[in-house]
Design a protein around this motif. Structure first.
Motif, PDB file in Angstrom:
ATOM      1  N   TYR A   1      -7.562  42.507  24.926  1.00 12.93           N
ATOM      2  CA  TYR A   1      -8.477  42.564  26.068  1.00 12.93           C
ATOM      3  C   TYR A   1      -9.735  43.345  25.719  1.00 12.93           C
ATOM      4  O   TYR A   1     -10.835  43.003  26.145  1.00 12.93           O
TER       5      TYR A   1
ATOM      6  N   GLU B   1      -5.148  45.280  17.849  1.00 10.37           N
ATOM      7  CA  GLU B   1      -3.946  45.499  18.654  1.00 10.37           C
ATOM      8  C   GLU B   1      -4.214  45.423  20.143  1.00 10.37           C
ATOM      9  O   GLU B   1      -3.276  45.456  20.941  1.00 10.37           O
ATOM     10  N   HIS B   2      -5.467  45.350  20.533  1.00  5.60           N
ATOM     11  CA  HIS B   2      -5.813  45.342  21.956  1.00  5.60           C
ATOM     12  C   HIS B   2      -6.761  44.181  22.221  1.00  5.60           C
ATOM     13  O   HIS B   2      -7.981  44.310  22.124  1.00  5.60           O
TER      14      HIS B   2
ATOM     15  N   ALA C   1      -1.188  51.838  27.067  1.00  8.39           N
ATOM     16  CA  ALA C   1      -2.208  50.905  27.549  1.00  8.39           C
ATOM     17  C   ALA C   1      -2.066  50.720  29.050  1.00  8.39           C
ATOM     18  O   ALA C   1      -0.997  50.957  29.631  1.00  8.39           O
TER      19      ALA C   1
ATOM     20  N   TYR D   1      -9.318  49.716  30.251  1.00  4.20           N
ATOM     21  CA  TYR D   1      -8.515  50.832  29.776  1.00  4.20           C
ATOM     22  C   TYR D   1      -7.692  51.488  30.887  1.00  4.20           C
ATOM     23  O   TYR D   1      -6.877  52.367  30.598  1.00  4.20           O
TER      24      TYR D   1
ATOM     25  N   ARG E   1      -5.950  45.163  33.111  1.00  9.43           N
ATOM     26  CA  ARG E   1      -6.843  44.748  32.025  1.00  9.43           C
ATOM     27  C   ARG E   1      -7.398  43.349  32.279  1.00  9.43           C
ATOM     28  O   ARG E   1      -8.581  43.086  32.026  1.00  9.43           O
TER      29      ARG E   1
ATOM     30  N   TYR F   1      -8.429  49.551  15.634  1.00 11.21           N
ATOM     31  CA  TYR F   1      -7.794  49.518  16.953  1.00 11.21           C
ATOM     32  C   TYR F   1      -7.852  48.148  17.615  1.00 11.21           C
ATOM     33  O   TYR F   1      -6.927  47.736  18.296  1.00 11.21           O
TER      34      TYR F   1
END
Length: 257
Positions: A78, A75-76, A137, A206, A143, A72
């Motif tokens: 932050y 892709e994220h 998201a 989140y 974020r 995961y």
């Protein structure tokens, strides 16, 4: 949240505040300079690193549990940035903290890990709420705000620990000192305040409003209990000097609390 209470005993003929123990970095330097003379400290430091490593692994597991997946973080960004900074914060806090305990090793490690369970719940709950309730998201600005709060919290918590060691350097249990300068001029518990900002920032990473509200409520309850216990000990140890400081300085948030 890390303890800010000074454990040194005061002189019987003075109400001056208790001087703080040397920081972990100071004790480490002494242990290196005098090998064999600091077995308890070296053992305690090893426990600290073990605690931190176990906790960081538990954090990753809690996040994976909250997401239901493990591939995961790429892709994220932050999330990855927060966790990288948080890992650095935990290890930095380990180095500069001054509350090396005298409890038996297993008891101490178990107690400290159990005390972190509410924090692990937050790390699991925020991604769970976002993934299974809202999907997608959080907005980028939310974020970014979460990451900013984390960095501010780390600056505050670590800075307060460093100031605590600096302002009490050279002091002995027989000649203690109450630190009221630096961050302590504005709030009595800047380490708690900084740690809370770091934790709250995760809920913004989140965009999990329910977790954020619960974090504020539960965090306030835990902080109030810890501060009440510690300040009772401080008043008993330091007398009117601490009472005056307490009346003139807010606990966590200037002009609010």
């Amino acid at each position: 949240m890390a303890s800010e209470v000074n454990q040194d005993a005061p002189r019987s003929d003075s109400k001056a505040t208790g001087g703080l123990k040397p920081t972990t970095a100071m004790l480490l330097a002494e242990a290196i300079a005098k090998p064999g003379e600091q077995p308890h400290f070296i053992h305690s430091l090893a426990l600290r690193f073990a605690e931190t490593a176990i906790f960081l692994v538990a954090v990753i597991g809690a996040i994976a549990l909250g997401l239901g997946i493990t591939a995961y973080f790429g892709e994220h960004r932050y999330v990855l940035a927060y966790l990288a900074a948080y890992a650095g914060f935990r290890f930095s806090d380990l180095i500069v903290r001054d509350d090396v305990e005298d409890s038996p090793p297993r008891e101490e490690l178990s107690r400290r890990i159990v005390a972190q369970l509410p924090l692990l719940v937050v790390f699991a709950a925020a991604p769970f709420e976002r993934t299974y309730v809202y999907g997608g998201a959080a907005p980028a600005f939310v974020r970014a705000l979460g990451l900013l709060l984390e960095l501010l919290g780390m600056w505050l918590a670590l800075g307060a620990r460093i100031q605590l060691g600096f302002f009490t350097s050279g002091r002995t249990p027989e000649h203690p000192v109450l630190v009221t300068r630096g961050f302590y001029h504005y709030v009595r518990h800047p380490i708690y305040a900084g740690t809370f900002l770091v934790t709250f920032g995760w809920t913004l990473i989140y965009g999990a409003p329910v977790t954020a509200v619960l974090t504020v409520i539960i965090g306030a309850i835990f902080a109030q209990r810890r501060m009440k216990s510690e300040e009772a000990a401080m008043r008993a140890r330091f007398g009117e000097e601490y009472d005056t400081y307490r009346r003139e300085t807010d606990a966590l948030i200037p002009a609010i609390w």
